[in-house]
Design a protein around this motif. Structure first.
Motif, PDB file in Angstrom:
ATOM      1  N   ASP A  68       0.895  -0.966  -0.304  1.00  0.00           N
ATOM      2  CA  ASP A  68      -0.250  -0.465  -0.258  1.00  0.00           C
ATOM      3  C   ASP A  68       0.748   1.238  -0.029  1.00  0.00           C
ATOM      4  O   ASP A  68       0.052   2.256  -0.334  1.00  0.00           O
ATOM      5  N   ALA A  69       2.358   1.133   0.189  1.00  0.00           N
ATOM      6  CA  ALA A  69       3.217   2.190  -0.020  1.00  0.00           C
ATOM      7  C   ALA A  69       3.510   2.879  -1.016  1.00  0.00           C
ATOM      8  O   ALA A  69       3.719   2.278  -1.863  1.00  0.00           O
ATOM      9  N   LYS A  70       3.873   4.028  -1.015  1.00  0.00           N
ATOM     10  CA  LYS A  70       3.993   4.308  -2.596  1.00  0.00           C
ATOM     11  C   LYS A  70       5.414   4.643  -3.102  1.00  0.00           C
ATOM     12  O   LYS A  70       5.798   3.836  -3.639  1.00  0.00           O
ATOM     13  N   GLU A  71       6.385   4.327  -1.815  1.00  0.00           N
ATOM     14  CA  GLU A  71       7.835   3.509  -1.737  1.00  0.00           C
ATOM     15  C   GLU A  71       8.277   3.254  -0.152  1.00  0.00           C
ATOM     16  O   GLU A  71       7.552   3.281   1.018  1.00  0.00           O
ATOM     17  N   GLY A  72       8.972   2.460  -0.794  1.00  0.00           N
ATOM     18  CA  GLY A  72       9.788   2.532   0.685  1.00  0.00           C
ATOM     19  C   GLY A  72      11.106   0.777   1.117  1.00  0.00           C
ATOM     20  O   GLY A  72      10.946   0.735   0.153  1.00  0.00           O
ATOM     21  N   SER A  79       5.468  -1.691  -5.389  1.00  0.00           N
ATOM     22  CA  SER A  79       4.495  -0.701  -5.105  1.00  0.00           C
ATOM     23  C   SER A  79       3.551  -0.585  -6.190  1.00  0.00           C
ATOM     24  O   SER A  79       3.219  -0.367  -7.600  1.00  0.00           O
ATOM     25  N   PRO A  80       2.433   1.288  -5.496  1.00  0.00           N
ATOM     26  CA  PRO A  80       1.035   1.263  -6.530  1.00  0.00           C
ATOM     27  C   PRO A  80       2.198   1.927  -7.639  1.00  0.00           C
ATOM     28  O   PRO A  80       1.721   1.821  -8.411  1.00  0.00           O
ATOM     29  N   VAL A  81       2.891   3.256  -7.282  1.00  0.00           N
ATOM     30  CA  VAL A  81       3.564   4.020  -8.406  1.00  0.00           C
ATOM     31  C   VAL A  81       4.723   3.364  -8.963  1.00  0.00           C
ATOM     32  O   VAL A  81       4.127   3.614 -10.383  1.00  0.00           O
ATOM     33  N   GLN A  82       4.625   1.585  -8.511  1.00  0.00           N
ATOM     34  CA  GLN A  82       5.592   1.046  -9.884  1.00  0.00           C
ATOM     35  C   GLN A  82       4.792   0.949 -11.164  1.00  0.00           C
ATOM     36  O   GLN A  82       5.430   0.468 -12.022  1.00  0.00           O
ATOM     37  N   LEU A  83       3.620   0.087  -9.883  1.00  0.00           N
ATOM     38  CA  LEU A  83       2.713  -0.757 -11.316  1.00  0.00           C
ATOM     39  C   LEU A  83       2.553   0.280 -12.557  1.00  0.00           C
ATOM     40  O   LEU A  83       2.348  -0.106 -13.509  1.00  0.00           O
ATOM     41  N   LYS A  84       1.808   1.236 -11.479  1.00  0.00           N
ATOM     42  CA  LYS A  84       1.333   2.594 -12.574  1.00  0.00           C
ATOM     43  C   LYS A  84       2.408   2.946 -13.564  1.00  0.00           C
ATOM     44  O   LYS A  84       1.848   3.338 -14.778  1.00  0.00           O
ATOM     45  N   ASP A  85       3.433   3.100 -13.041  1.00  0.00           N
ATOM     46  CA  ASP A  85       5.058   3.735 -14.165  1.00  0.00           C
ATOM     47  C   ASP A  85       4.650   2.871 -15.317  1.00  0.00           C
ATOM     48  O   ASP A  85       5.019   3.004 -16.040  1.00  0.00           O
ATOM     49  N   ILE A  86       4.884   1.490 -15.276  1.00  0.00           N
ATOM     50  CA  ILE A  86       4.755   0.531 -16.320  1.00  0.00           C
ATOM     51  C   ILE A  86       3.121  -0.256 -16.926  1.00  0.00           C
ATOM     52  O   ILE A  86       3.557  -0.448 -17.987  1.00  0.00           O
ATOM     53  N   GLY A  87       2.367   0.916 -16.554  1.00  0.00           N
ATOM     54  CA  GLY A  87       1.611   0.863 -17.121  1.00  0.00           C
ATOM     55  C   GLY A  87       0.595  -0.494 -16.907  1.00  0.00           C
ATOM     56  O   GLY A  87      -0.710  -0.519 -17.442  1.00  0.00           O
ATOM     57  N   ILE A  88       0.315  -0.438 -16.023  1.00  0.00           N
ATOM     58  CA  ILE A  88      -0.386  -0.737 -15.177  1.00  0.00           C
ATOM     59  C   ILE A  88      -1.984  -0.825 -14.339  1.00  0.00           C
ATOM     60  O   ILE A  88      -1.764   0.190 -13.817  1.00  0.00           O
ATOM     61  N   PHE A 102       0.056 -14.954   3.023  1.00  0.00           N
ATOM     62  CA  PHE A 102       1.023 -13.961   3.541  1.00  0.00           C
ATOM     63  C   PHE A 102       0.429 -12.471   4.614  1.00  0.00           C
ATOM     64  O   PHE A 102      -0.108 -11.661   4.399  1.00  0.00           O
ATOM     65  N   ASN A 103      -0.662 -13.327   5.190  1.00  0.00           N
ATOM     66  CA  ASN A 103      -1.395 -12.759   6.579  1.00  0.00           C
ATOM     67  C   ASN A 103      -2.005 -11.637   6.497  1.00  0.00           C
ATOM     68  O   ASN A 103      -1.929 -10.748   6.629  1.00  0.00           O
ATOM     69  N   GLU A 104      -2.375 -11.421   4.966  1.00  0.00           N
ATOM     70  CA  GLU A 104      -3.640 -10.251   4.432  1.00  0.00           C
ATOM     71  C   GLU A 104      -4.764 -10.011   5.256  1.00  0.00           C
ATOM     72  O   GLU A 104      -5.262 -11.228   5.218  1.00  0.00           O
ATOM     73  N   SER A 105      -5.055  -9.059   6.112  1.00  0.00           N
ATOM     74  CA  SER A 105      -6.355  -8.991   6.622  1.00  0.00           C
ATOM     75  C   SER A 105      -7.602  -8.089   6.215  1.00  0.00           C
ATOM     76  O   SER A 105      -6.943  -7.704   4.662  1.00  0.00           O
ATOM     77  N   ASP A 106      -8.793  -7.645   6.387  1.00  0.00           N
ATOM     78  CA  ASP A 106      -9.964  -6.723   5.782  1.00  0.00           C
ATOM     79  C   ASP A 106      -8.455  -5.535   5.989  1.00  0.00           C
ATOM     80  O   ASP A 106      -8.706  -4.886   5.229  1.00  0.00           O
ATOM     81  N   VAL A 107      -8.370  -5.513   6.998  1.00  0.00           N
ATOM     82  CA  VAL A 107      -7.721  -4.220   7.091  1.00  0.00           C
ATOM     83  C   VAL A 107      -6.592  -3.548   6.206  1.00  0.00           C
ATOM     84  O   VAL A 107      -6.339  -2.434   5.662  1.00  0.00           O
ATOM     85  N   SER A 108      -5.724  -4.372   5.990  1.00  0.00           N
ATOM     86  CA  SER A 108      -4.672  -4.839   5.193  1.00  0.00           C
ATOM     87  C   SER A 108      -5.379  -4.424   3.345  1.00  0.00           C
ATOM     88  O   SER A 108      -4.607  -3.447   2.754  1.00  0.00           O
ATOM     89  N   VAL A 109      -5.966  -5.139   3.255  1.00  0.00           N
ATOM     90  CA  VAL A 109      -6.914  -4.796   2.048  1.00  0.00           C
ATOM     91  C   VAL A 109      -7.142  -3.463   1.913  1.00  0.00           C
ATOM     92  O   VAL A 109      -7.516  -3.246   0.894  1.00  0.00           O
ATOM     93  N   ASN A 110      -7.814  -3.756   3.278  1.00  0.00           N
ATOM     94  CA  ASN A 110      -8.394  -1.377   2.435  1.00  0.00           C
ATOM     95  C   ASN A 110      -7.425  -0.910   2.602  1.00  0.00           C
ATOM     96  O   ASN A 110      -8.011   0.257   1.384  1.00  0.00           O
ATOM     97  N   LYS A 111      -6.871  -1.045   3.100  1.00  0.00           N
ATOM     98  CA  LYS A 111      -4.914   0.291   2.634  1.00  0.00           C
ATOM     99  C   LYS A 111      -5.168  -0.118   1.195  1.00  0.00           C
ATOM    100  O   LYS A 111      -4.709   0.230   0.624  1.00  0.00           O
ATOM    101  N   LYS A 112      -4.752  -1.136   0.675  1.00  0.00           N
ATOM    102  CA  LYS A 112      -4.445  -1.752  -0.511  1.00  0.00           C
ATOM    103  C   LYS A 112      -5.642  -0.776  -1.205  1.00  0.00           C
ATOM    104  O   LYS A 112      -5.100  -0.334  -2.512  1.00  0.00           O
TER     105      LYS A 112
END
Ligand code: PEP
Length: 251
Positions: A68-72, A79-88, A102-112
């Motif tokens: 969910d972070a744009k970089e780090g 990251s979403p920035v990297q995906l968008k940058d290549i045309g996703i 991978f322990n994803e939860s409703d909370v982490s899904v919401n952030k993403k």
């Protein structure tokens, strides 16, 4: 009228040479973009070359997950920035395998989901119950809770773009498909939940896919259902012939 959306989820299958050959075979056969959205969600490693390989085609390449972070400093993540940058333009979020392994939860899904919108990527947000939950009669409440948590904080104009994949966990990769009636009933529950959280208009626009052992032999019946607007497909998306048949069923 909601446009059908057929997405393949390759998971961690295929070598690069196989992926390229698949795209070569399918890219000229994908339906018009104004009739069906045709997407292959490929392993991260292949995204950029496959985006290039589909240039000029209506077949689109999507991602299977993202941070969910744009970089780090998040070793191994994209990251979403990297995906968008290549045309996703599409990303699967909260797939049950991500939740389970991978322990994803409703909370982490919401952030993403929120991060995807922030960067102009359409989320394909997955929800679905386990066999135990279905047998105990909890399907509707489980799915309603996942939907409500996943969309928390989104604006109505974002909801209009959302794709929700209803994937009963017991039907994924098992060969067991929910009956078209059962799948439609749960997709209807999801639509009603969106109506109660937002508005009947938003509920009318949101596209809901069914996923779970979809194949050429059952897709037409599923797509014929009132609340099912497409399919998220694992196994049957790995062969070019069968994927083309799935896309054609959307026409
Ligand atoms: C999936 O991976 O989302 C899926 C539904 O898999 P399959 O079609 O193989 O059941």
């Amino acid at each position: 009228m909601r446009k059908p959306i057929i997405a393949g989820n390759w998971k961690m299958y295929k070598k690069f040479s196989e992926a390229k050959q698949f795209i070569e075979e399918v890219k000229g056969l994908a339906p018009d973009a104004d009739k069906v959205d045709s997407i292959i969600c490929a392993p991260s490693l292949f995204l950029q070359p496959l985006v290039q390989a589909t240039e000029g085609s209506t077949l689109q390449i999507g991602a299977q997950t993202m941070h969910d972070a744009k970089e780090g400093a998040y070793t191994g993540e994209v990251s979403p920035v990297q995906l968008k940058d290549i045309g996703i333009n599409y990303v699967i979020l909260g797939h049950s395998e991500r939740r389970q392994y991978f322990n994803e939860s409703d909370v982490s899904v919401n952030k993403k989901v929120k991060a995807a919108y922030e960067h102009g990527i359409t989320p394909i947000m997955c929800v679905g119950e386990t066999l135990e939950q279905r047998e105990s009669g909890a399907t509707a409440s489980i799915v309603e809770n996942q939907v409500a948590a996943g969309v928390a904080g989104l604006a109505e104009e974002q909801i209009n773009q959302l794709v929700i994949a209803y994937e009963p966990i017991w039907a994924i990769g098992t060969g067991k498909t929910a009956t078209a009636e059962d799948a439609n009933e749960v997709c209807g529950v999801i639509r009603k939940k969106i109506a109660s959280l937002y508005s009947p208009e938003a509920a009318d626009q949101v596209r809901i896919q069914y996923g779970g052992s979809v194949k050429p032999a059952n897709i037409e019946e599923l797509l014929g259902m009132e609340h099912i607007d497409g399919a998220l497909v694992g196994g049957a998306s790995l062969e070019a012939d069968s994927f083309v048949k799935l896309l054609e069923a959307g026409l």
